[in-house]
Design a protein around this motif. Structure first.
Motif, PDB file in Angstrom:
ATOM      1  N   GLY A   1       8.624  44.619  30.046  1.00  9.16           N
ATOM      2  CA  GLY A   1       8.656  43.275  29.493  1.00  9.16           C
ATOM      3  C   GLY A   1       7.697  42.285  30.126  1.00  9.16           C
ATOM      4  N   ALA A   2       6.860  42.721  31.045  1.00 10.96           N
ATOM      5  CA  ALA A   2       5.933  41.815  31.725  1.00 10.96           C
ATOM      6  C   ALA A   2       4.804  41.407  30.784  1.00 10.96           C
ATOM      7  N   LEU A   3       4.017  40.443  31.213  1.00 11.70           N
ATOM      8  CA  LEU A   3       2.826  40.059  30.468  1.00 11.70           C
ATOM      9  C   LEU A   3       1.839  41.214  30.497  1.00 11.70           C
ATOM     10  N   GLY A   4       0.839  41.193  29.665  1.00 11.73           N
ATOM     11  CA  GLY A   4      -0.200  42.207  29.692  1.00 11.73           C
ATOM     12  C   GLY A   4       0.171  43.453  28.915  1.00 11.73           C
TER      13      GLY A   4
ATOM     14  N   PRO B   1       9.380  37.407  31.920  1.00 11.72           N
ATOM     15  CA  PRO B   1       8.914  36.020  31.958  1.00 11.72           C
ATOM     16  C   PRO B   1       9.420  35.217  30.757  1.00 11.72           C
ATOM     17  N   ARG B   2       9.596  33.942  30.968  1.00  9.79           N
ATOM     18  CA  ARG B   2      10.157  33.041  29.957  1.00  9.79           C
ATOM     19  C   ARG B   2       9.328  33.038  28.677  1.00  9.79           C
ATOM     20  N   ARG B   3       8.005  33.203  28.799  1.00  3.44           N
ATOM     21  CA  ARG B   3       7.190  33.130  27.585  1.00  3.44           C
ATOM     22  C   ARG B   3       7.389  34.341  26.672  1.00  3.44           C
ATOM     23  N   ASN B   4       8.111  35.365  27.151  1.00  2.00           N
ATOM     24  CA  ASN B   4       8.404  36.532  26.315  1.00  2.00           C
ATOM     25  C   ASN B   4       9.834  36.527  25.771  1.00  2.00           C
ATOM     26  N   LEU B   5      10.552  35.415  25.888  1.00  2.00           N
ATOM     27  CA  LEU B   5      11.949  35.378  25.451  1.00  2.00           C
ATOM     28  C   LEU B   5      12.101  35.716  23.966  1.00  2.00           C
ATOM     29  N   GLU B   6      11.204  35.228  23.133  1.00  2.00           N
ATOM     30  CA  GLU B   6      11.281  35.545  21.703  1.00  2.00           C
ATOM     31  C   GLU B   6      11.058  37.047  21.482  1.00  2.00           C
ATOM     32  N   LEU B   7      10.100  37.614  22.185  1.00  2.00           N
ATOM     33  CA  LEU B   7       9.849  39.051  22.111  1.00  2.00           C
ATOM     34  C   LEU B   7      11.099  39.824  22.541  1.00  2.00           C
ATOM     35  N   PHE B   8      11.734  39.405  23.618  1.00  2.00           N
ATOM     36  CA  PHE B   8      12.937  40.085  24.084  1.00  2.00           C
ATOM     37  C   PHE B   8      14.033  40.043  23.020  1.00  2.00           C
ATOM     38  N   SER B   9      14.169  38.911  22.353  1.00  2.00           N
ATOM     39  CA  SER B   9      15.169  38.802  21.282  1.00  2.00           C
ATOM     40  C   SER B   9      14.869  39.780  20.152  1.00  2.00           C
ATOM     41  N   GLU B  10      13.603  39.934  19.813  1.00  5.20           N
ATOM     42  CA  GLU B  10      13.222  40.873  18.762  1.00  5.20           C
ATOM     43  C   GLU B  10      13.528  42.315  19.181  1.00  5.20           C
ATOM     44  N   ILE B  11      13.256  42.650  20.432  1.00  3.46           N
ATOM     45  CA  ILE B  11      13.560  43.999  20.930  1.00  3.46           C
ATOM     46  C   ILE B  11      15.060  44.249  20.838  1.00  3.46           C
ATOM     47  N   ARG B  12      15.847  43.271  21.195  1.00  4.49           N
ATOM     48  CA  ARG B  12      17.307  43.394  21.217  1.00  4.49           C
ATOM     49  C   ARG B  12      17.886  43.653  19.827  1.00  4.49           C
TER      50      ARG B  12
END
Length: 177
Positions: free
Chosen positions: A60-63, A92-103
């Motif tokens: 889930g990190a950047l990059g 990181p906080r800027r990936n919170l939307e991405l994390f929600s999509e993964i979930r």
């Protein structure tokens, strides 16, 4: 609600929100400060993995991690993100939307208590879990001291196949590969 716990004697308790995909899983890992070529490679590898029926596991990190996760979601694949924090303090906080999509279709995983902050010493402890949850590991770009190499070493110790994307040997982003 949908929290689960998995326990192993060697590594402790793993907290899971969502459902771990039952299909084969590939870890795609690499540099946080990846260059555009590395991002493009991570995307191509993730697309190929999804097309071949694999779920994608990463940190889930950047990059590289985020590129692999984003492509997995866009391709309609299943993802697993292994956090270097608790499940309530995702980073990181800027990936919170991405994390929600993964979930939505995959899983969030953490070996730490739910409220544990994302402190630097936690990330090396989560890397073996990325390997343990995967059938193979692919390192896209990694410096000589990259956490991706910790994941690769853990995978090798678990008899997982580990692959590295070759690159210019004079490029610090490929020293680890």
């Amino acid at each position: 609600g949908d929290h689960q716990w998995l326990e192993t004697p060697q590594y402790g308790v793993l907290r899971v929100v969502g459902r771990l995909p039952s299909c084969p899983r590939v870890a795609i890992v690499g540099a946080r400060r990846a260059d555009p070529k590395g991002i493009a490679l991570a995307q191509r590898i993730a697309q190929s993995a999804v097309d071949a029926g694999y779920a994608v596991v990463s940190g889930g990190a950047l990059g590289i991690d985020a590129a692999a996760h984003r492509t997995t979601i866009a391709a309609g694949g299943l993802g697993v993100v292994v956090f270097g924090s608790g499940l309530e303090t995702r980073s990181p906080r800027r990936n919170l939307e991405l994390f929600s999509e993964i979930r939505q279709t995959g899983a969030w995983v953490s070996p730490f208590p739910c409220e544990a902050p994302p402190t630097p010493w936690r990330f090396p402890l989560r890397n073996p879990w990325i390997a343990a949850l995967s059938d193979m590991i692919i390192v896209v770009q990694a410096g000589a001291r990259s956490g991706a190499l910790q994941t690769a070493r853990a995978g090798l110790s678990m008899n997982r196949p580990v692959y590295a994307v070759p690159g210019n040997m004079d490029d610090p982003l490929h020293e680890g590969c």
